[in-house]
Design an enzyme around this catalytic site. Sequence first.
Site, PDB file in Angstrom:
ATOM      1  N   ASP A 457       2.524  26.065  37.330  1.00 28.82           N
ATOM      2  CA  ASP A 457       2.323  27.232  36.488  1.00 28.82           C
ATOM      3  C   ASP A 457       0.870  27.684  36.677  1.00 28.82           C
ATOM      4  O   ASP A 457       0.019  26.898  37.086  1.00 28.82           O
ATOM      5  CB  ASP A 457       2.594  26.844  35.027  1.00 28.82           C
ATOM      6  CG  ASP A 457       2.448  28.019  34.097  1.00 28.82           C
ATOM      7  OD1 ASP A 457       2.925  29.108  34.449  1.00 28.82           O
ATOM      8  OD2 ASP A 457       1.838  27.849  33.020  1.00 28.82           O
ATOM      9  N   ASP A 656       2.203  23.514  31.080  1.00 32.87           N
ATOM     10  CA  ASP A 656       1.554  23.125  29.827  1.00 32.87           C
ATOM     11  C   ASP A 656       2.122  23.832  28.608  1.00 32.87           C
ATOM     12  O   ASP A 656       1.678  23.571  27.486  1.00 32.87           O
ATOM     13  CB  ASP A 656       0.049  23.397  29.905  1.00 32.87           C
ATOM     14  CG  ASP A 656      -0.271  24.893  29.877  1.00 32.87           C
ATOM     15  OD1 ASP A 656       0.583  25.683  30.344  1.00 32.87           O
ATOM     16  OD2 ASP A 656      -1.347  25.260  29.394  1.00 32.87           O
ATOM     17  N   ASP A 660       7.612  25.999  29.654  1.00 35.78           N
ATOM     18  CA  ASP A 660       7.744  25.141  30.836  1.00 35.78           C
ATOM     19  C   ASP A 660       8.649  23.935  30.589  1.00 35.78           C
ATOM     20  O   ASP A 660       9.029  23.242  31.536  1.00 35.78           O
ATOM     21  CB  ASP A 660       6.362  24.630  31.279  1.00 35.78           C
ATOM     22  CG  ASP A 660       5.441  25.756  31.713  1.00 35.78           C
ATOM     23  OD1 ASP A 660       5.938  26.698  32.361  1.00 35.78           O
ATOM     24  OD2 ASP A 660       4.236  25.699  31.400  1.00 35.78           O
TER      25      ASP A 660
END
Length: 768
Positions: A457, A656, A660
């Site tokens: 990410d 995080d 996710d």
Amino acid sequence: MTDLVMKDPVCGMDVDGETGKHKHEYDGDIYYFCGARCREWFAERPADWLSGKARTEITENASKDALYTCPMHPEVEKIGSGSCPSCGMALEPMTFSVTVAPNHELIDFTRRFWISGVFAFPLLLMAMGDMLPFLSFHAWLGSGFGWTQLILASPVVLWAGAPFFVRGWQSIGYRSPNMFTLIALGTGAAYFYSLVAVVLPGLVPDAFKGINGSVALYFESAAVIIVLVLLGQMLELRARERTGDALRALLNLTPDVALRLGADGEASEVPLDAVVAGDLLRVRPGGRLPVDGRVVEGSSAVDESMISGEPMPVTKADGDLVIGGTVNGTGSFVMQAENVGSDTVLARIANMVAQAQRSKAPIQRLADRFAEWFVPLVVMSAILAFAAWAVWGPPPALAFALVAAVSVLIIACPCALGLATPMSVMVATGRGASAGVLVRDAAALESLAKVDLLLVDKTGTLTAGRPSLTSIIVADGIDADELLRLAATLERDSEHPLGAAICAASTERDLDAYTLADFASITGKGVTGDVDGHAVSLGNLSLMTDLGVALDGLQDRADALRTAGATAVFVAVDGLAAGVLAVSDPIKETTLAALDALRDDGIEIVMVTGDNRRTAEAVATKLGIDHVEVDVLPADKEAILRRYQEAGRTVAMVGDGINDAPALACADVGIAMGTGTDVAMESAGITLINGDLSALVRARHLATATLRNIRQNLFFAFVYNAAGIPLAAGVLFPFLGIILNPMVAAAAMSLSSVSVIANALRLRSVKL
């Protein structure tokens, strides 16, 4: 046939529905179990296990007497200490303790070892006497030679070796033969044969007698084997205690006392147990922080290397989070306690590591399947060795046959196979915790070593996750402060980093929020609401298109900002384009070096982000990332991950945020940033405590070192048994005239387990 992974309703372990052989049918459903013992427990009270009543009873009783488990068989749980019904090993507490409690089994075995050694040493001298012309005990003692050996050997076998006979007998009752079964059979056969030869010599067949009619005695073999096995158990128990040294050293860093500020502002020293959330604590220069909390007065640089693995101190000022056990620098500050006792970061680390140490890695399945058949195969090998020597051996054939059979039983050590994986995992998880890497289970560690593709990410992972507003572009007739005030009001309840940056910029300019009504969040696009009577929308191009907002020249301005690496969001008021807000999130200083190290290790990097292509590619170009997935909605991350998995890739996902979590759970190994949300960390197999990708490099090195260590252990264990059993059976006798003495076999057996543990302990010093 099914390829589903089933859950054992007793211990909670995953069981392969296709190969699992332990099953029980209840109320029309078939339940699968990790072993026969769990199946038996379930069959006794299935309704209680399914309702959770049985588990609750165990938990409630555990508060009175701690739960213990086996390092080789984590599915085994028992209230109070004892031995494992599957392998006979000493059980260990399931909860990790900072202090090393007295190991009662080690104390007992040590006492038995030294006392039995006093009796075994003269026995060994008597056995060797005939080899030395000046030490003929047989000539000195005459008919009392055998009786003297019997008197010396009996306390060793019957008292010092009693635990082995008890566990060997229990293994038969549990239908789970193990190392102690073989020891009991081997030493029992040698001792009781010799007993009959001394007490009732007329019952000994001629085939056991030598040319001069003498009968060989094996009291010294039985006694020395017991002594050597006790020595091996002592070394093994001591080595197993050292597997938690890294984590224990980490937890010992917390001070025993804290300086608590009273209502009058005076500091008084109180025990750490007396500190509660909300207390104000003073931290002196050079002192260790007692609990987790936030700085409320003063500032300093704090060394957090004990949990993050990073050597550089971190500056802490008003409002910053500080962690118990870290070391304060030269400054002094006052902190407010937030997490105390079992809620501190260190306590949570200890709990997670303890759980990981009890988990099984997939690679252990091979050893487990082999171990199921191992002891029966050894017993069969001993019988075949006895038969071969009885038929083809030189006289006294049966005496040679007995020696070969006992040697085969003694040299085989299933413990070495069983310990190969769990010992490496226990040491590695403790080592990882001290390097800023938390491992949830052994499977995650093994999977990370095999990863060849990493999905990352962007926000909070590659970047700092603390974006700030850098530009405000307004349409004609719109005031910049008014635009920011409208946007901040709309984002005031948002948890998104972009929204937080907009609100922070509004606060810095002392702009008061308007009233907000009819707020709506459109996943992956933006937010809308009624702000002080105006319909305000804030989001990406897709949201503006859905709302029919004409952007005119603002889109080109936004594209320019994105090319520079900023994230640009549009603001519309009453259906008209009002402006563009640019938010920049700086790339972490260590990100590029970490990605380069991962690429050098053969891992392909793919960035997955909800940002548009211009912004994403600007970041990707700086970091050397060739593959970028852009405009990804939270629900699409999992689909992208599965696409790579279906292509045959072993995929790790780093994230995080809450969005996710599904992808982290779906990945071969999910990796959460410790600075992210609890949901992300709960979904991940590995957590990087300091939220830095450099910790992922350390985690990868730890994983590859651990898997290599496990393979070494399994190789040594398999090769040892593959070579040891034929040697003990006497395969070299026709060529070299060598037959293995049972005492030598016992020494080799004991050292095999110790060598596996010693190899695992090397992970404590592995360079990460």
